[in-house]
Scaffold this motif. Structure first.
Motif, PDB file in Angstrom:
ATOM      1  N   ALA A 196       0.889  -1.325  -0.035  1.00  0.00           N
ATOM      2  CA  ALA A 196       0.143  -0.353  -0.113  1.00  0.00           C
ATOM      3  C   ALA A 196       0.900   1.254   0.157  1.00  0.00           C
ATOM      4  O   ALA A 196       2.034   1.376   0.785  1.00  0.00           O
ATOM      5  CB  ALA A 196      -1.002  -0.061   1.208  1.00  0.00           C
ATOM      6  N   ALA A 197       0.506   2.394  -0.771  1.00  0.00           N
ATOM      7  CA  ALA A 197       1.185   3.792  -0.894  1.00  0.00           C
ATOM      8  C   ALA A 197       0.604   4.392   0.448  1.00  0.00           C
ATOM      9  O   ALA A 197      -0.257   4.388   1.121  1.00  0.00           O
ATOM     10  CB  ALA A 197       0.670   4.494  -1.593  1.00  0.00           C
TER      11      ALA A 197
ATOM     12  N   ALA B   9       5.092  -3.419 -11.891  1.00  0.00           N
ATOM     13  CA  ALA B   9       4.468  -2.645 -11.509  1.00  0.00           C
ATOM     14  C   ALA B   9       4.419  -2.855  -9.661  1.00  0.00           C
ATOM     15  O   ALA B   9       4.494  -1.943  -8.708  1.00  0.00           O
ATOM     16  CB  ALA B   9       2.820  -2.553 -11.540  1.00  0.00           C
ATOM     17  N   ARG B  10       4.518  -4.289  -9.388  1.00  0.00           N
ATOM     18  CA  ARG B  10       5.041  -4.657  -7.918  1.00  0.00           C
ATOM     19  C   ARG B  10       6.183  -3.900  -7.721  1.00  0.00           C
ATOM     20  O   ARG B  10       6.237  -3.621  -5.885  1.00  0.00           O
ATOM     21  CB  ARG B  10       4.723  -6.004  -8.077  1.00  0.00           C
ATOM     22  N   LEU B  11       7.171  -4.050  -8.114  1.00  0.00           N
ATOM     23  CA  LEU B  11       8.524  -3.481  -8.361  1.00  0.00           C
ATOM     24  C   LEU B  11       8.615  -2.011  -7.916  1.00  0.00           C
ATOM     25  O   LEU B  11       8.941  -1.218  -6.289  1.00  0.00           O
ATOM     26  CB  LEU B  11       9.292  -3.468  -9.031  1.00  0.00           C
ATOM     27  N   CYS B  12       8.136  -1.220  -8.200  1.00  0.00           N
ATOM     28  CA  CYS B  12       7.322   0.371  -8.870  1.00  0.00           C
ATOM     29  C   CYS B  12       6.834   0.859  -7.348  1.00  0.00           C
ATOM     30  O   CYS B  12       7.211   1.234  -6.292  1.00  0.00           O
ATOM     31  CB  CYS B  12       6.623   0.984  -9.481  1.00  0.00           C
ATOM     32  N   SER B  13       5.457  -0.517  -6.592  1.00  0.00           N
ATOM     33  CA  SER B  13       4.305  -0.493  -5.829  1.00  0.00           C
ATOM     34  C   SER B  13       5.545  -0.467  -4.206  1.00  0.00           C
ATOM     35  O   SER B  13       5.980   0.557  -3.486  1.00  0.00           O
ATOM     36  CB  SER B  13       3.905  -1.495  -5.003  1.00  0.00           C
TER      37      SER B  13
ATOM     38  N   ALA C  60       6.735   2.034  -1.464  1.00  0.00           N
ATOM     39  CA  ALA C  60       6.296   1.824  -0.195  1.00  0.00           C
ATOM     40  C   ALA C  60       7.990   2.351   0.573  1.00  0.00           C
ATOM     41  O   ALA C  60       7.741   2.793   1.674  1.00  0.00           O
ATOM     42  CB  ALA C  60       5.816   0.634   0.019  1.00  0.00           C
ATOM     43  N   ASN C  61       9.113   2.322   0.051  1.00  0.00           N
ATOM     44  CA  ASN C  61      10.192   2.653   0.842  1.00  0.00           C
ATOM     45  C   ASN C  61      10.583   4.348   0.495  1.00  0.00           C
ATOM     46  O   ASN C  61      11.884   4.703   1.025  1.00  0.00           O
ATOM     47  CB  ASN C  61      11.102   1.952   0.585  1.00  0.00           C
TER      48      ASN C  61
ATOM     49  N   LEU D  16       9.518   9.783  -6.632  1.00  0.00           N
ATOM     50  CA  LEU D  16       7.555   9.557  -6.658  1.00  0.00           C
ATOM     51  C   LEU D  16       6.711   9.834  -7.582  1.00  0.00           C
ATOM     52  O   LEU D  16       6.231   8.262  -8.349  1.00  0.00           O
ATOM     53  CB  LEU D  16       6.876  10.238  -5.374  1.00  0.00           C
ATOM     54  N   PRO D  17       6.739  11.106  -8.225  1.00  0.00           N
ATOM     55  CA  PRO D  17       5.871  11.019  -9.637  1.00  0.00           C
ATOM     56  C   PRO D  17       6.077  10.182 -10.495  1.00  0.00           C
ATOM     57  O   PRO D  17       5.445   9.536 -11.308  1.00  0.00           O
ATOM     58  CB  PRO D  17       6.013  12.553  -9.782  1.00  0.00           C
TER      59      PRO D  17
END
Length: 227
Positions: free
Chosen positions: A35-36, A168-172, A176-177, A186-187
């Motif tokens: 989650a963001a 997408a999962r990697l970017c999420s 989150a970190n 972030l953008p």
């Protein structure tokens, strides 16, 4: 062979009503995306704008390639590109040689991207996601990923669908970190999550639409220069 001879030629399953009523398929709604943090999600307007821009770039590239093909013109980059099986050479070309500080890598210039056939696009995209798993996200890596996604044809092959879902999962996870919503990455991370979820139709990985009062840094910050 001995055991098979002892088996009946025809076997009838016991399809009792009680067994049929039981749930036999287990599934989960977990996308695997962290989650963001609060204030990190983009706005709906921002996502729509990015999808529109991305779609426009893809259309312009397709039209240009069709015109060049019609005129019999073959697009050639100004540098010699490695073959698809030269992963290390592509890594050095894209991001430089870690043993040579003066070799900082080559940006994804339009002639390079346009000269790639679909096999090479898929190969390089696979390399880039793999490299991303082994290192950290950067604007330079993001530029290559964006350029390759812009040339990736739809409908997606199953392996490409799986690959961009991993992206997408990697970017999420990277998002989150992040220590702050002011982080310039972030953008860019939001952009890939948006494109995978909204443009490439992996809607279960898309960010939820933020409420207006919770939006803080949804439109600020740059993404990537247009190709």
């Amino acid at each position: 062979m001995v055991e098979s001879r002892k088996c009946d030629a025809v076997v009838v399953a016991d399809m009792t009503g009680k067994k049929l009523k039981a749930q036999t398929v287990l599934y989960t709604t977990d996308s695997g995306c962290p989650a963001a943090p609060p204030g990190f999600l983009p706005s709906e307007e921002w996502e729509k704008f990015q999808v529109s821009e991305f779609s426009s770039i893809r259309n312009q590239m397709s039209q240009y390639l069709a015109k060049q093909k019609q005129q019999g013109i073959k697009i050639k980059p100004s540098i010699t590109l490695p073959s698809g099986d030269k992963e290390k050479e592509w890594s050095i070309l894209c991001f430089g040689n870690p043993d040579d500080k003066e070799c900082s890598g080559t940006p994804p210039m339009l002639p390079i991207i346009l000269s790639l056939n679909q096999f090479m696009v898929e190969t390089l995209l696979e390399y880039n996601v793999q490299w991303l798993e082994e290192t950290s996200f950067s604007q330079q890596r993001g530029q290559w990923l964006y350029a390759l996604l812009a040339k990736l044809e739809k409908p997606l092959k199953p392996e490409m669908c799986s690959l961009i879902r991993t992206l997408a999962r990697l970017c999420s996870t990277f998002r989150a970190n992040l220590a702050s919503a002011e982080d310039p990455l972030l953008p860019q991370l939001n952009l890939f999550i948006c494109l995978v979820g909204r443009y490439f139709d992996q809607t279960d990985l898309a960010d939820p639409i933020e409420q207006e009062k919770e939006r803080k840094h949804s439109i600020s910050g740059n993404t990537f220069p247009a190709l």
